[in-house]
Design an enzyme around this catalytic site. Structure first.
Site, PDB file in Angstrom:
ATOM      1  N   GLY A  10       0.822  -1.216   0.000  1.00 54.44           N
ATOM      2  CA  GLY A  10       0.000   0.000   0.000  1.00 54.44           C
ATOM      3  C   GLY A  10       0.851   1.258   0.000  1.00 54.44           C
ATOM      4  N   ASP A  31       0.150  -8.948   1.938  1.00 51.61           N
ATOM      5  CA  ASP A  31      -0.871  -8.042   1.411  1.00 51.61           C
ATOM      6  C   ASP A  31      -1.852  -8.887   0.611  1.00 51.61           C
ATOM      7  OD1 ASP A  31      -2.235  -5.825  -0.043  1.00 51.61           O
ATOM      8  OD2 ASP A  31      -0.593  -4.627   0.777  1.00 51.61           O
ATOM      9  N   LEU A  59      -5.404 -11.335   5.727  1.00 45.04           N
ATOM     10  CA  LEU A  59      -5.173 -11.501   7.176  1.00 45.04           C
ATOM     11  C   LEU A  59      -6.451 -11.824   7.954  1.00 45.04           C
ATOM     12  CD1 LEU A  59      -2.721  -8.521   7.477  1.00 45.04           C
ATOM     13  CD2 LEU A  59      -2.126 -10.871   8.056  1.00 45.04           C
ATOM     14  N   SER A 125      -4.056   7.069  13.866  1.00 43.15           N
ATOM     15  CA  SER A 125      -4.413   8.267  13.103  1.00 43.15           C
ATOM     16  C   SER A 125      -4.779   9.408  14.032  1.00 43.15           C
ATOM     17  CB  SER A 125      -5.607   7.912  12.215  1.00 43.15           C
ATOM     18  OG  SER A 125      -6.205   9.070  11.718  1.00 43.15           O
ATOM     19  N   TYR A 150     -14.552   3.657  10.978  1.00 45.10           N
ATOM     20  CA  TYR A 150     -13.108   3.647  10.702  1.00 45.10           C
ATOM     21  C   TYR A 150     -12.349   4.260  11.882  1.00 45.10           C
ATOM     22  CZ  TYR A 150      -8.534   5.086   9.050  1.00 45.10           C
ATOM     23  OH  TYR A 150      -7.177   5.290   8.963  1.00 45.10           O
ATOM     24  N   LYS A 154      -9.479   2.648  14.916  1.00 43.67           N
ATOM     25  CA  LYS A 154      -8.153   3.118  15.346  1.00 43.67           C
ATOM     26  C   LYS A 154      -8.128   3.273  16.867  1.00 43.67           C
ATOM     27  CE  LYS A 154      -6.384   2.972  11.328  1.00 43.67           C
ATOM     28  NZ  LYS A 154      -5.497   1.853  11.024  1.00 43.67           N
ATOM     29  N   TYR A 178      -0.728   9.124  12.680  1.00 43.45           N
ATOM     30  CA  TYR A 178      -0.365   9.912  11.504  1.00 43.45           C
ATOM     31  C   TYR A 178      -1.315  11.089  11.373  1.00 43.45           C
ATOM     32  CZ  TYR A 178       0.996   5.136   9.989  1.00 43.45           C
ATOM     33  OH  TYR A 178       1.454   3.847   9.899  1.00 43.45           O
TER      34      TYR A 178
HETATM   35  N1  LIG Z   1      -3.359   7.378   4.198  1.00 36.40           N
HETATM   36  C1  LIG Z   1      -3.838   8.052   5.225  1.00 36.40           C
HETATM   37  O1  LIG Z   1      -4.305   9.173   5.070  1.00 36.40           O
HETATM   38  C2  LIG Z   1      -3.814   7.459   6.626  1.00 36.40           C
HETATM   39  C3  LIG Z   1      -3.945   8.302   7.732  1.00 36.40           C
HETATM   40  C4  LIG Z   1      -3.919   7.744   9.022  1.00 36.40           C
HETATM   41  C5  LIG Z   1      -3.778   6.367   9.173  1.00 36.40           C
HETATM   42  N2  LIG Z   1      -3.663   5.583   8.070  1.00 36.40           N
HETATM   43  C6  LIG Z   1      -3.536   4.125   8.268  1.00 36.40           C
HETATM   44  O2  LIG Z   1      -2.292   3.704   7.721  1.00 36.40           O
HETATM   45  C7  LIG Z   1      -2.398   2.380   7.206  1.00 36.40           C
HETATM   46  C8  LIG Z   1      -1.907   2.346   5.785  1.00 36.40           C
HETATM   47  O3  LIG Z   1      -2.632   3.293   5.019  1.00 36.40           O
HETATM   48  P1  LIG Z   1      -2.370   3.493   3.457  1.00 36.40           P
HETATM   49  O4  LIG Z   1      -2.785   4.875   3.133  1.00 36.40           O
HETATM   50  O5  LIG Z   1      -1.025   3.032   3.107  1.00 36.40           O
HETATM   51  O6  LIG Z   1      -3.480   2.501   2.896  1.00 36.40           O
HETATM   52  P2  LIG Z   1      -3.424   1.503   1.634  1.00 36.40           P
HETATM   53  O7  LIG Z   1      -4.827   1.088   1.379  1.00 36.40           O
HETATM   54  O8  LIG Z   1      -2.652   2.113   0.528  1.00 36.40           O
HETATM   55  O9  LIG Z   1      -2.590   0.272   2.237  1.00 36.40           O
HETATM   56  C9  LIG Z   1      -3.174  -0.743   2.998  1.00 36.40           C
HETATM   57  C10 LIG Z   1      -2.747  -2.062   2.387  1.00 36.40           C
HETATM   58  O10 LIG Z   1      -3.295  -3.118   3.183  1.00 36.40           O
HETATM   59  C11 LIG Z   1      -3.797  -4.122   2.325  1.00 36.40           C
HETATM   60  N3  LIG Z   1      -4.843  -4.852   3.070  1.00 36.40           N
HETATM   61  C12 LIG Z   1      -6.034  -4.385   3.502  1.00 36.40           C
HETATM   62  N4  LIG Z   1      -6.721  -5.352   4.140  1.00 36.40           N
HETATM   63  C13 LIG Z   1      -5.929  -6.466   4.127  1.00 36.40           C
HETATM   64  C14 LIG Z   1      -6.069  -7.789   4.610  1.00 36.40           C
HETATM   65  N5  LIG Z   1      -7.193  -8.210   5.229  1.00 36.40           N
HETATM   66  N6  LIG Z   1      -5.056  -8.675   4.420  1.00 36.40           N
HETATM   67  C15 LIG Z   1      -3.918  -8.288   3.792  1.00 36.40           C
HETATM   68  N7  LIG Z   1      -3.736  -7.041   3.292  1.00 36.40           N
HETATM   69  C16 LIG Z   1      -4.724  -6.151   3.454  1.00 36.40           C
HETATM   70  C17 LIG Z   1      -4.296  -3.393   1.092  1.00 36.40           C
HETATM   71  O11 LIG Z   1      -4.338  -4.196  -0.071  1.00 36.40           O
HETATM   72  C18 LIG Z   1      -3.266  -2.271   0.969  1.00 36.40           C
HETATM   73  O12 LIG Z   1      -2.179  -2.652   0.135  1.00 36.40           O
HETATM   74  C19 LIG Z   1      -3.854   1.982   7.396  1.00 36.40           C
HETATM   75  O13 LIG Z   1      -3.963   1.257   8.600  1.00 36.40           O
HETATM   76  C20 LIG Z   1      -4.567   3.312   7.510  1.00 36.40           C
HETATM   77  O14 LIG Z   1      -5.762   3.206   8.262  1.00 36.40           O
HETATM   78  C21 LIG Z   1      -3.661   6.089   6.811  1.00 36.40           C
END
Ligand SMILES: NC(=O)c1ccc[n+]([C@@H]2O[C@H](COP(=O)([O-])OP(=O)(O)OC[C@H]3O[C@@H](n4cnc5c(N)ncnc54)[C@H](O)[C@@H]3O)[C@@H](O)[C@H]2O)c1
Length: 338
Positions: A10, A31, A59, A125, A150, A154, A178
């Site tokens: 991700g 992933d 997962l 977050s 959501y 967290k 974050y």
């Molecule tokens: N991007 C933001 O703005 C932000 C802000 C605060 C927190 N976060 C948290 O950071 C983390 C990463 O965010 P991101 O922006 O990189 O998201 P993203 O969606 O790009 O990455 C998450 C990855 O997890 C994989 N995934 C989801 N469910 C899964 C499962 N059951 N089994 C295996 N893989 C699985 C997805 O395919 C994806 O590649 C998340 O937990 C998100 O909640 C993100």
């Protein structure tokens, strides 16, 4: 030095894998590609010269998680990014979010509790603070009632980790809260790949800039902020990725003061929506087509981090500005649309 990175294909995960590999860690990614693509492995390899190990696995399948940890007993740390992250979707499908964000966390923690010693980093977050009463936001600001399933995942995730650490001395964990991650790797090899309509401001800006979307809606210009638009703390994804490496090293080197700690990860500087647009116009040399529309329910006025704890205790500081990050976001957008 083998580290499991869940969700490592991700947006934030892939940048973190790069930083880990550049620091000499052996990385294994899990992933399910539900929000990413296996192609990302090539991008990581192009930057670091090494393709990380990868297992395509959901997962939510507990037996497979148990089996994974049996096969990889040498995993010393886990950085857990995998989760569903669309706030709106979480309101429509709460159980999907509780299963994917809470169920998977519990399965992984259960396996880590079987080890004598394990390190765990959790993607939290700033959403846990809601509309904080004071700016900038420190880690001891109260956690507010979650506005969405959501956000609730967290908050609950943090509580589950804290409760587990209390009774598991061998488990050391850090939750990173974050603020607003943005940008792409300077190499242009990896970046954000939102599926469908982007949920975050920056990919919406760059997609509008490239002509994929007609117009950006700015939700409200009557907030009590200098230009009337909402203020956020935009953190460059490479800076954020580095915070994970520093946090993991803190745990592995036993430098943590408690076995569960929380840190804000932001720049400490708030920028408005209009400032983000101006920054895009500056780095791209293009005018952005946007219009001011009504406020959107649930949006908070402002959120930016007090980063003193991360700076002083973790020894980490954001290095890049909004403009740097916007430049790389724009390079990435042009590359993927090419
Ligand atoms: N991007 C933001 O703005 C932000 C802000 C605060 C927190 N976060 C948290 O950071 C983390 C990463 O965010 P991101 O922006 O990189 O998201 P993203 O969606 O790009 O990455 C998450 C990855 O997890 C994989 N995934 C989801 N469910 C899964 C499962 N059951 N089994 C295996 N893989 C699985 C997805 O395919 C994806 O590649 C998340 O937990 C998100 O909640 C993100």
């Amino acid at each position: 030095m083998k580290v499991l990175v869940t969700g490592g294909l991700g947006f934030i995960g892939s940048h973190t894998v790069v930083e880990l590999q550049q620091k000499g860690f052996e990385v294994i990614i899990i992933d399910d590609c539900s929000n990413s693509d296996e192609e990302v492995l090539n991008g990581i390899e192009a930057i670091t010269g090494k393709k990380p190990l990868f297992e395509k696995l959901d997962l939510r399948e507990k037996d497979k998680v148990v089996d994974f940890f049996k096969r990889h007993q040498d995993v010393i740390g886990v950085i857990h990014f995998a989760a569903s992250k669309a706030v709106g979707e979480s309101v429509e499908k709460p159980l999907l979010y509780y299963e994917n964000n809470i169920g998977t966390l519990v399965y992984i923690l259960k396996e880590l509790c079987k080890k004598n010693k394990a390190s765990f980093i959790f993607s939290s977050s700033c959403t846990v603070y809601g509309q904080a009463d004071k700016m900038p936001i420190t880690e001891d600001a109260p956690v507010k009632v979650a506005e969405s399933p959501y956000g609730n995942t967290k908050q609950m995730g943090e509580e589950i980790i804290a409760d587990t650490c209390k009774v598991t001395p061998g488990l050391n964990a850090i939750a990173l809260r974050y603020f607003n991650p943005m940008g792409a790797h300077p190499s242009g090899e990896i970046g954000e790949l939102p599926k469908g309509v982007p949920q975050n401001l920056v990919p919406f800006i760059t997609q509008t800039g490239i002509g994929l979307r007609n117009e950006l809606s700015v939700f409200g210009d009557d907030y009590p902020t200098p230009d009337g638009t909402c203020i956020r703390d935009y953190i460059y994804v490479v800076d954020l990725a580095k915070a994970h490496v520093v946090a993991l090293e803190r745990l592995l080197e036993g430098k943590n003061e408690k076995n569960y700690e929380v840190f804000n990860v932001g720049t400490g500087k708030g920028s408005s929506v209009l400032e983000a647009i101006q920054s895009f116009e500056k780095v791209s040399g293009r005018k952005l087509n946007y219009k001011i529309v009504d406020r959107r329910p649930g949006d908070i006025t402002e959120a930016y981090a007090d980063t003193t704890k991360a700076n002083e205790v973790l020894g980490w500081k954001a290095e890049y500005s909004l403009e740097d990050a916007m430049k790389y976001a724009w390079i990435w957008e042009q590359k993927i649309r090419d």
